[in-house]
Design a protein around this motif. Structure first.
Motif, PDB file in Angstrom:
ATOM      1  N   ALA A  57      54.038  45.784  14.000  1.00 40.08           N
ATOM      2  CA  ALA A  57      54.329  46.403  12.727  1.00 40.08           C
ATOM      3  C   ALA A  57      55.673  47.117  12.867  1.00 40.08           C
ATOM      4  O   ALA A  57      56.609  46.798  11.956  1.00 40.08           O
ATOM      5  N   ARG A  58      55.965  47.643  13.752  1.00 37.14           N
ATOM      6  CA  ARG A  58      57.537  48.460  13.851  1.00 37.14           C
ATOM      7  C   ARG A  58      58.531  47.388  13.872  1.00 37.14           C
ATOM      8  O   ARG A  58      59.534  47.395  13.244  1.00 37.14           O
ATOM      9  N   ILE A  59      58.395  46.223  14.750  1.00 41.26           N
ATOM     10  CA  ILE A  59      59.306  45.077  14.662  1.00 41.26           C
ATOM     11  C   ILE A  59      59.559  44.497  13.457  1.00 41.26           C
ATOM     12  O   ILE A  59      60.423  44.092  12.857  1.00 41.26           O
ATOM     13  N   ALA A  60      58.316  44.193  12.643  1.00 37.64           N
ATOM     14  CA  ALA A  60      58.325  43.537  11.259  1.00 37.64           C
ATOM     15  C   ALA A  60      59.011  44.539  10.424  1.00 37.64           C
ATOM     16  O   ALA A  60      59.761  44.139   9.780  1.00 37.64           O
ATOM     17  N   ARG A  61      59.006  45.864  10.349  1.00 39.50           N
ATOM     18  CA  ARG A  61      59.588  46.748   9.728  1.00 39.50           C
ATOM     19  C   ARG A  61      61.154  46.576   9.792  1.00 39.50           C
ATOM     20  O   ARG A  61      62.039  46.724   8.729  1.00 39.50           O
ATOM     21  N   HIS A  62      61.435  46.488  11.028  1.00 40.27           N
ATOM     22  CA  HIS A  62      62.922  46.676  11.515  1.00 40.27           C
ATOM     23  C   HIS A  62      63.319  45.159  10.976  1.00 40.27           C
ATOM     24  O   HIS A  62      64.541  45.221  10.356  1.00 40.27           O
TER      25      HIS A  62
END
Length: 168
Positions: free
Chosen positions: A45-50
């Motif tokens: 999820a963090r990678i997707a937000r970035h």
């Protein structure tokens, strides 16, 4: 050529600042060098937000360990953004690689590169002393790494509440 180090605490605005700087260099699309690995759903999820925040127009490389070779092969292209050195260090420690040698190699390689490099790292030494040896060892290694790279960098910024403070 410019080597820019951006440091600060969690959610201080480091990545957004680094992305804006990388996009500010003209002529070629910026290159995003990601050191994170999506090992669980939270990191996915963090990678997707970035990725969503960055938008399109970036050349992406996922590089959990072998950072110096990717910087060398991408040289001559757009500005490179390495996000982040702290995760890279964690990956090196987990892989039981000689992090001091690898940090030294990175510091030695940076001045020889032609295209700009923006490096994001976390300042992990501002809080309480960790209660276990592993966390203290990581904190110490991150502090040493940050000092070595800051010494090599042309510019160092410390992010607080989304605002850059120029240190060097």
């Amino acid at each position: 050529m410019a080597v820019i180090l951006i440091t600060g605490g969690a959610r201080s605005g480091k990545s957004a600042r680094a992305e804006a700087l990388a996009r500010s260099f003209p002529d070629q699309p910026p290159i995003y060098i990601a050191t994170a690995e999506a090992l669980d759903t939270e990191m996915e999820a963090r990678i997707a937000r970035h990725r969503t925040r960055r938008g399109t127009g970036w050349v992406e490389h996922e590089v959990p360990l072998d950072l110096v070779p990717v910087l060398a092969t991408s040289d001559g292209g757009g500005a490179r953004l390495v996000d982040c050195l702290t995760l890279w260090l964690s990956n090196l420690l987990h892989a039981e690689r000689d992090w001091e040698r690898e940090v030294s190699e990175l510091a030695g390689a940076l001045p020889r590169l032609k295209s700009p490099v923006i490096l994001v790292t976390n300042e992990v030494g501002l809080g309480i002393v960790p209660d276990n040896a592993l966390a203290r060892s990581f904190r110490d290694a991150a502090g040493i790494m940050n000092q070595v790279i800051a010494d090599t960098a042309d510019s160092v910024e410390f992010m607080v509440a989304g605002l850059p403070m120029k240190l060097k």
